[in-house]
Design an enzyme around this catalytic site. Structure first.
Site, PDB file in Angstrom:
ATOM      1  NE  ARG A  32      -7.633  -2.621   7.221  1.00  0.00           N
ATOM      2  CZ  ARG A  32      -6.240  -1.994   7.974  1.00  0.00           C
ATOM      3  NH1 ARG A  32      -5.864  -1.423   6.836  1.00  0.00           N
ATOM      4  NH2 ARG A  32      -6.073  -2.636   8.576  1.00  0.00           N
TER       5      ARG A  32
ATOM      6  CG  PHE B  27      -1.150   8.749  10.057  1.00  0.00           C
ATOM      7  CD1 PHE B  27      -0.072   8.062   9.520  1.00  0.00           C
ATOM      8  CD2 PHE B  27      -2.806   8.176   9.370  1.00  0.00           C
ATOM      9  CE1 PHE B  27      -0.936   6.533  10.708  1.00  0.00           C
ATOM     10  CE2 PHE B  27      -3.235   6.498   9.780  1.00  0.00           C
ATOM     11  CZ  PHE B  27      -1.918   6.037   9.763  1.00  0.00           C
TER      12      PHE B  27
ATOM     13  CG  ASP C 231      -0.456  -0.081   2.091  1.00  0.00           C
ATOM     14  OD1 ASP C 231       0.677  -0.628   2.331  1.00  0.00           O
ATOM     15  OD2 ASP C 231      -1.096  -0.174   3.451  1.00  0.00           O
TER      16      ASP C 231
ATOM     17  CG  ASP D 291       5.962   5.761   6.962  1.00  0.00           C
ATOM     18  OD1 ASP D 291       6.368   6.633   6.586  1.00  0.00           O
ATOM     19  OD2 ASP D 291       6.502   5.126   8.206  1.00  0.00           O
TER      20      ASP D 291
END
Ligand code: IMP
Length: 200
Positions: free
Chosen positions: A180, A167, A115, A118
């Site tokens: 989600r 975020f 997904d 980071d």
């Protein structure tokens, strides 16, 4: 047990939910168009090859489902689940496996589907693990890349969008297991207590 999904979420005491403001960063339409182009790029690189998608649970599920449908040709998939340890939004770099793959990747053309990239520590762990299993090809597709946050020396072969250090939730990504199912990718910010606000 800490999970990958909760580790990076801003902490809120149970029963004391703060106001969460969501702002759309990438609309569902832009995501779908980008995913279609990514699938074309991947198919150009592997024109007649069966592609084995390896989704990293749980955030990659919606991305993998859309990518698989756009890829066409012979596609199979499997999933792996890992947790990375750390406090709040920081990671110690320690990664633990919760669920391994169901089938071997030896000799297969494998596309790891993530997904978001980071720090890159999770992907680094996965690539070392998978390389030992001798796939024919090992490539990585990520929907989102927070380039500024990178610690590990890894990069994706196919990237949907480079995003700022915020975020984000939606399209598979969560904040404490919520959001989600949002079709768009949204920036989530915490404020004073209250209800969730969604801004266009
Ligand atoms: P990395 O090991 O630091 O690259 O972490 C990657 C994982 O952290 C992703 O697969 C997500 O589960 C989680 N993560 C990182 N940033 C975000 C975010 O903005 N929203 C939701 N999850 C995130």
């Amino acid at each position: 047990m800490p999970t990958k999904a909760t580790k990076r979420s801003p902490r809120v005491k149970p029963g004391h939910r703060e106001e969460e403001t969501l702002r759309v960063l990438i609309s569902h339409q832009r995501i779908r168009e980008r995913v279609r182009h990514m699938a074309q790029e991947i198919r150009r690189d592997f024109p007649n090859e069966p592609i084995h998608l390896v989704g990293v649970l749980k955030g990659s599920v919606l991305f993998l489902a859309d990518l698989a449908r756009e890829l066409g040709g012979e596609v199979s998939f499997d999933f792996i689940s890992v947790s990375s340890y750390g406090k709040g939004m920081d990671s110690t770099g320690e990664v633990k496996m919760n669920k391994d793959l169901d089938v071997t990747i030896e000799g297969r053309s494998v596309l790891v589907v993530e997904d978001i990239l980071d720090t890159g520590l999770t992907l680094k762990y996965l690539l070392l693990l998978f390389e030992e299993r001798k796939p024919k090809h090992l490539r990585v597709a990520v929907l989102l890349d927070k380039v500024e946050r990178r610690i590990a020396d890894v990069k994706a072969d196919y990237t949907g969008f480079v995003i700022p250090n915020e975020f984000v939730v939606g399209y598979g990504l969560d904040y404490d297991e919520r959001y989600r199912n949002l079709p768009d990718v949204c920036i989530v910010r915490l404020g004073p207590r209250g209800k969730t606000k969604i801004e266009a």
